[in-house]
Design an enzyme around this catalytic site. Structure first.
Site, mmCIF file in Angstrom:
data_model
loop_
_atom_site.group_PDB
_atom_site.id
_atom_site.type_symbol
_atom_site.label_atom_id
_atom_site.label_comp_id
_atom_site.label_asym_id
_atom_site.label_seq_id
_atom_site.Cartn_x
_atom_site.Cartn_y
_atom_site.Cartn_z
ATOM 1 N N HIS A 47 10.888 4.435 0.344
ATOM 2 C CA HIS A 47 9.809 4.341 1.335
ATOM 3 C C HIS A 47 10.232 3.482 2.531
ATOM 4 O O HIS A 47 9.953 3.807 3.687
ATOM 5 C CB HIS A 47 8.575 3.774 0.631
ATOM 6 C CG HIS A 47 7.472 3.392 1.548
ATOM 7 N ND1 HIS A 47 7.195 2.087 1.865
ATOM 8 C CD2 HIS A 47 6.571 4.145 2.234
ATOM 9 C CE1 HIS A 47 6.169 2.045 2.693
ATOM 10 N NE2 HIS A 47 5.765 3.284 2.931
ATOM 11 N N GLU A 60 12.437 5.442 4.745
ATOM 12 C CA GLU A 60 11.633 6.388 5.540
ATOM 13 C C GLU A 60 11.130 5.705 6.826
ATOM 14 O O GLU A 60 11.235 6.255 7.924
ATOM 15 C CB GLU A 60 10.457 6.880 4.675
ATOM 16 C CG GLU A 60 9.436 7.728 5.397
ATOM 17 C CD GLU A 60 8.021 7.252 5.116
ATOM 18 O OE1 GLU A 60 7.346 6.813 6.064
ATOM 19 O OE2 GLU A 60 7.590 7.301 3.936
ATOM 20 N N HIS A 61 10.616 4.482 6.683
ATOM 21 C CA HIS A 61 10.155 3.745 7.878
ATOM 22 C C HIS A 61 11.315 3.512 8.853
ATOM 23 O O HIS A 61 11.171 3.704 10.058
ATOM 24 C CB HIS A 61 9.611 2.375 7.464
ATOM 25 C CG HIS A 61 8.156 2.379 7.099
ATOM 26 N ND1 HIS A 61 7.242 1.571 7.709
ATOM 27 C CD2 HIS A 61 7.464 3.095 6.188
ATOM 28 C CE1 HIS A 61 6.029 1.775 7.190
ATOM 29 N NE2 HIS A 61 6.152 2.698 6.246
ATOM 30 N N GLU A 84 1.266 -3.189 4.404
ATOM 31 C CA GLU A 84 0.940 -1.897 3.776
ATOM 32 C C GLU A 84 0.765 -2.103 2.265
ATOM 33 O O GLU A 84 -0.146 -1.553 1.646
ATOM 34 C CB GLU A 84 2.062 -0.883 4.058
ATOM 35 C CG GLU A 84 1.714 0.529 3.606
ATOM 36 C CD GLU A 84 2.810 1.549 3.907
ATOM 37 O OE1 GLU A 84 3.868 1.170 4.453
ATOM 38 O OE2 GLU A 84 2.603 2.735 3.581
#
Lengths: 426, 433
Positions: free
Chosen positions: B68, B71-72, B144
Site C-alpha cells: 500500500h 502504491e502511494h 490513514e
C-alpha cells in the site's frame, strides 16, 4: 445528452424522464418534498421505514422481498433526508431492463405495482398504520440516530452544522429527533402521511429505457388520482455569520482529531455566482489538485483526508481534515492561509485549468449513472435551474480567475468544531 | 498486437483480449458510456510478505503495509512532476487501491483517452523512491491508519479475521500499522517493485469507447519488452481450524456491531477456472437462500427486533482462503450468533428447489448489474482475471447450480466448528473513570 422531458401529471406532480441506454438497470423514483423542521424530519424518517414494512398485497416484509426477488432482485428503497433546507421522503426502484432478463420478461409492470402498492396502500389495521410496525421502526429510527456516532468524520460534520445553524432550519438533523419520534402514534403518523400525499410537491424521475409519453399516461392515474392542495415551501434562509467565530471542541475515545470548519458562502444554486463558487471550491479543496490537498496533505503531510464540501442549496461550506490531535492549530492556520492566498489572487493558470477540467469531467460523466443523475437534478429543479450537466460544463469553461477571486471575498467564517481524542493527545 | 474476441449472448457483452509484445495482457471491454476507464494492476497485495525471484539468493520478509505504501509513492516522479497534476491537466481523474492480492492504478476520462493512457503506463513503469519522499509519506499514511483505527467496522472486520486465521496474511491490515511502516525504506520499496511490477505479472483492462489500434499504438510507444520473471511467494501454512472462537473490542459506538465468519475448508490446490466460478455461485446462492432479505432467518430476526436493515451477508473467496461473512447491529450479539449457528447446522434442511430458483434469479440479476459502470466492470473483470477466472462466464456458472450441488457444498464447506464471532461493543461508562 438531451434535456430531461418534464411532464406535469397533476397539481405539483411532475415526471422527469431522462433516456439512458448505458445501464442494464432502469431507475424510477418518487421524491416527496417538504419543508425542513424537526417535526417533518422525524415523521418522514419514521414513515420511510414503516412504509417498507408491508402493503395490502404484501403484508409482510418476507412476502414483499420474495416478490422483488422474482422481479430479478428489483431493489425497492425508501429514505428520508435533507436537501438544503428541504426534507425529502424518497421512494426508489431499480430494476433490470427486459433486454437482460433471462426470458426477456418485463419486470416494470410488476415492479411499479409493488412500488405503488407500498406507497399508496400500506398494510393498515383499523384505518391506520399498524401499532407493531410503528413501534418497532420507531426503535430502529432512534437506534439509527444513536449510531451516527459510529462514523467519526460524518458525525463531526453533523455536529458542526448543528452548532453553526442552531437557530436555522438547516441545523435540524436529517433523521429527526428522539423526543419527537417517541411521541408519534400510529394515528398521528397516518394523518401526517395522508397530508403528505395531499400537500407535498412530488417529483418523479425515470432514468433508463422507456417512452416518456406512455409512461406519463401510465403514472397519471396512480399519482394524480387523489385530491391535492399543494402547500408552497418557505424561502431558504441564508443565515448570517456571527461577529466572533463559534468554537466548540468535544472529546471521544479516538486516536485522530476531526477538524471541521464552517463557512457562509452567501451564494446558493439559484445565484448566478454559483458556477464561479463551484470552481472556487475545486481550487480550494474540492479536488486532488486543490490547494488544500497539495499543501495540507502532500506538502505538509498533516493528514490523509482534507476537503472542502459546499452545500449549494443552503449556501454553506465545510472544510474537513482528519489530523493528529496535536496538529489542529497548525492545520487550521494553514487552511485559512490557503483561503487568503485565493483572495489575494494567487491562483496559477494550471490550478484554475485543473479545477475547471475536474468539474467538467464530473458533469460529462453524470449521465452514466441513473441514480446519481436523478439526485443531481432534483436540487436544481427545486432551485429553478434546469440546465443539463453538459450545458453547465460549457458555463464552467468560461469561469475566469477574476470570477473566482471575486466570489472568494463572499465567504465568511462561522464555526470551528473539533472532535478529538481524550486529553487532546493520541 | 492481435486481439481475440469473446462474447456473452446473455449479457450482450464482449471483450477483446491480447498479449502485447512487452508481456502485458490487455483487455478491451467496449461500452458506450461518457466515462472511459483504464485499470493497470499487478498481482501483488498485502498477503505477499515473503518472496524472492529466481535472481535473488534469499527470501525477503517485508514490513506490513509496504504494498500500500508503494502504491502511494509511485505517484511521485524523478523530474519532480506530480502524477495527479499530469492527469488533471488532461481532464482525467486518477486513483489507486491496494487489496490483499492486488494493487491497481486507474483513471477515468471523458476525452483525451490515449494521452491519459500514456501517463498511466508511464508513471507506473517508472518508480522513484528516496529517503525524503518515504519519510514525507509517513505522516499521511499514519493518519490513514488512524482513520481506520477509529472506524468501528474496521475493528470489527479485522477482529473477525484474527479469529478465523491462524497464520494467513489476509488477517493483516492492508495499510499496516504506524510501527510497521516506520521500517519501510526506499531500498525495500525497490525490491518489492522489481519483484512484482514487471509486465508479465500485470494486466491492463480498458472499458469504454476505446479503439484497439490506437491502444496498441500507445502500448508500442510506452512499453519496452520485458523479461519474464518467476516469482516465488512463500505463504505460511494455514490450518483448517480457527485461531480463536470470539473477539470483543470496545469502541465509541451506540449499539454493538457484530461480524460472524465461517472459514472455508474446501480449498483444493488444483481447481479449474470454471470450477472456481461454480463454487462462488454455489456460495452466493446458498448465502442468499439462508441469510438474504427473503430468508426465514432474516425476517424472523427482524420481526423480533434482533437485527435491522443494515444486516448483510457475503462470501469472500480466493484461491488460498475463503469465508462466509455476516455482519450487522444488534443489542444481543450472542443471541444472534446462536441463531446464525443454528441455520448453519441445519442448512441442508432449510433449502428447497423453489427457493433455489428465486435466489438464482436474484444472484443472476446482481451479476448482470456488475456490468453497469465502466469503473465497476473493469475492476470486477480484473479481480476475476487475477483469480484465474472470467467474469463473462459467471452467468453460466450461476445457471448450472443444482440443489444437489448445494447439498454437497454444505457438506464440504459448512461447519459450526469453523465459525467465529467478532463484536464491537460500546465503551462501558466505568472505563472513563
Amino acid at each position: 445528452m438531451e434535456k430531461p422531458k418534464r411532464i406535469a401529471l397533476g397539481e405539483g406532480i411532475y415526471l422527469n424522464f431522462v433516456e439512458n441506454k448505458q445501464y442494464k438497470t432502469n431507475y424510477f423514483s418518487a421524491f416527496f418534498v417538504t419543508e425542513l423542521t424537526p417535526r417533518t424530519a422525524s415523521y418522514n424518517t419514521l414513515l420511510s421505514r414503516v412504509l417498507l414494512r408491508g402493503s395490502e398485497k404484501y403484508p409482510t416484509q418476507k412476502e414483499l422481498n420474495r416478490a422483488l426477488d422474482l422481479c430479478y432482485d428489483a431493489v425497492l428503497n425508501s429514505d428520508a433526508g435533507k436537501i438544503g433546507e428541504r426534507h425529502v421522503l424518497s421512494f426508489t426502484l431499480s430494476f433490470l431492463d427486459k433486454e437482460f432478463t433471462l426470458q426477456k420478461e418485463d419486470v416494470w409492470p410488476e415492479g411499479l405495482g409493488i412500488f405503488c402498492d407500498l406507497l399508496f396502500h400500506p398494510a393498515y389495521a383499523g384505518g391506520a398504520f399498524q401499532e407493531k410496525y410503528v413501534k418497532s421502526e420507531r426503535e430502529r429510527a432512534i437506534d439509527e440516530i444513536a449510531a451516527l456516532v459510529n462514523h467519526k468524520a460524518q458525525y463531526a460534520r453533523r455536529r458542526m452544522l448543528e452548532i453553526m445553524c442552531e437557530n436555522e432550519p438547516y441545523g435540524t438533523s436529517s433523521l429527526g429527533e428522539e423526543t419527537i419520534l417517541r411521541r408519534i402514534t400510529p394515528a398521528k403518523l397516518t394523518a401526517y402521511y395522508e397530508k403528505l400525499l395531499r400537500e407535498s410537491r412530488i417529483e418523479l424521475y425515470f432514468v433508463g429505457r422507456g417512452d416518456p409519453e406512455k409512461l406519463a399516461k401510465e403514472l397519471t392515474p396512480l399519482f394524480a388520482g387523489r385530491e391535492r392542495k399543494v402547500r408552497p415551501l418557505p424561502e431558504v434562509t441564508l443565515g448570517k455569520a456571527p461577529a466572533e467565530i463559534k468554537r466548540v471542541t468535544e472529546e471521544m475515545e479516538i486516536t485522530q482529531a476531526n477538524l471541521v470548519m464552517g463557512f457562509r458562502m452567501n451564494t446558493t444554486l439559484a445565484d448566478p455566482d454559483w458556477r464561479a463558487m463551484s470552481v472556487y471550491n475545486a481550487v480550494l479543496g474540492g479536488s486532488l489538485t486543490s490547494k488544500l490537498f497539495c499543501v495540507v496533505r502532500e506538502k505538509l503531510s498533516l493528514c490523509y483526508t482534507v476537503q472542502s464540501l459546499p452545500d449549494a442549496m443552503k449556501g454553506t461550506m465545510q472544510i474537513y481534515a482528519g489530523i493528529a490531535p496535536e496538529k489542529k492549530e497548525v492545520a487550521e492556520r494553514e487552511i485559512l492561509h490557503q483561503m487568503e492566498l485565493i483572495r489575494r489572487g494567487e491562483i496559477t493558470e494550471e490550478e484554475l485549468e485543473s479545477a475547471r477540467s475536474y468539474l467538467i469531467h464530473a458533469m460529462r460523466g453524470l449521465p452514466d449513472n441513473p441514480a446519481v443523475l436523478a439526485e443531481w437534478y432534483l436540487p436544481r429543479i427545486l432551485a429553478g435551474d434546469e440546465k443539463t450537466p453538459l450545458e453547465l460544463a460549457a458555463d464552467l469553461k468560461r469561469i475566469t480567475k477574476e470570477d473566482v477571486v471575486r466570489v472568494s471575498q463572499k465567504l465568511q467564517p462561522d464555526t470551528v468544531y473539533v472532535l478529538t481524542a481524550k486529553g487532546g493527545k493520541a | 498486437m492481435r486481439f481475440t474476441e469473446k462474447k456473452s449472448d446473455v449479457l450482450q457483452e464482449k471483450y477483446y483480449r491480447g498479449r502485447h509484445e512487452s508481456g502485458l495482457l490487455v483487455t478491451l471491454i467496449p461500452k458506450n458510456h461518457q466515462k472511459a476507464f483504464a485499470l493497470f494492476g499487478t498481482r501483488y497485495g498485502s498477503i505477499d510478505r515473503t518472496f524472492k525471484t529466481e535472481k535473488d539468493a534469499d527470501f525477503v520478509t517485508v514490513p506490513d503495509g509496504i504494498a500500500h505504501f508503494l502504491e502511494h509513492k509511485l505517484f511521485e516522479n524523478a523530474d519532480g512532476t506530480d502524477t495527479i497534476t499530469r492527469f488533471a491537466a488532461q481532464g482525467a481523474n486518477c486513483n489507486a487501491f491496494t487489496s490483499n492480492e492486488m494493487t491497481a492504478y486507474l483513471f477515468s476520462a471523458t476525452d483525451r483517452y490515449y494521452e491519459n493512457l500514456k501517463v498511466l503506463l508511464d508513471f507506473v513503469t517508472h518508480p522513484y523512491f528516496t529517503k525524503e519522499t518515504v519519510e514525507k509519506e509517513l505522516g499521511i499514511i499514519g493518519q490513514e491508519i488512524r482513520m481506520g483505527q477509529d472506524e468501528p467496522f474496521h475493528q470489527l472486520y479485522y477482529g473477525l479475521l484474527d479469529c478465523l486465521f491462524v497464520n494467513h496474511n489476509v488477517k493483516v491490515d492492508v495499510a499496516g500499522t504506524e510501527e510497521t511502516i516506520s521500517h519501510i525504506t526506499s531500498d525495500l520499496l525497490y525490491r518489492c517493485y522489481e519483484t512484482f511490477y514487471h509486465l508479465s505479472n500485470m494486466e491492463l483492462v480498458l472499458c469504454g469507447n476505446w479503439e484497439k489500434k490506437k491502444v496498441a499504438r500507445v502500448l508500442d510507444e510506452v512499453l519496452k519488452p520485458g523479461e519474464r520473471i518467476v516469482i516465488d511467494r512463500s505463504y505460511p501454512e494455514e490450518p483448517k481450524c480457527l485461531a480463536a472462537p470470539k473477539m470483543v473490542k470496545s469502541c465509541p459506538v451506540a449499539i454493538p456491531l457484530f461480524a460472524v465468519g465461517m472459514k472455508e475448508a474446501d480449498l483444493p490446490k488444483r481447481i479449474s477456472s470454471f470450477d472456481i466460478l461454480k463454487k462462488e455461485a454455489e456460495h452466493e446462492i446458498l448465502a442468499d437462500m439462508l441469510f438474504g432479505k427473503s430468508s426465514d432467518f432474516y425476517n424472523d430476526l427482524y420481526e423480533k427486533g434482533l437485527i435491522n436493515e443494515k444486516f448483510s451477508v457475503e462470501y469472500n473467496l480466493s484461491r488460498s482462503y475463503g469465508y462466509l461473512l455476516l455482519f450487522g447491529e444488534t443489542k444481543k450479539p450472542e443471541k444472534v450468533y446462536r441463531e446464525i449457528r443454528n441455520v448453519v447446522k441445519n442448512a441442508a434442511e432449510k433449502i428447497c428447489e423453489s427457493d433455489l430458483e428465486r435466489s438464482r434469479k436474484a444472484v443472476y440479476a446482481r451479476c448482470v448489474q456488475d456490468w453497469n459502470s465502466t469503473a465497476e466492470i473493469a475492476e470486477t473483470f480484473m479481480e476475476f482475471s487475477f483469480a484465474g477466472t472470467d467474469m463473462l462466464d459467471y452467468p453460466k456458472a450461476i445457471a448450472e447450480v443444482t440443489l444437489d450441488d448445494l447439498y454437497k457444498r454444505i457438506e464440504k464447506s459448512y461447519s459450526t466448528r469453523r465459525m467465529a464471532l467478532s463484536v464491537v461493543e460500546p465503551i462501558k461508562e466505568e472505563e472513563h473513570v
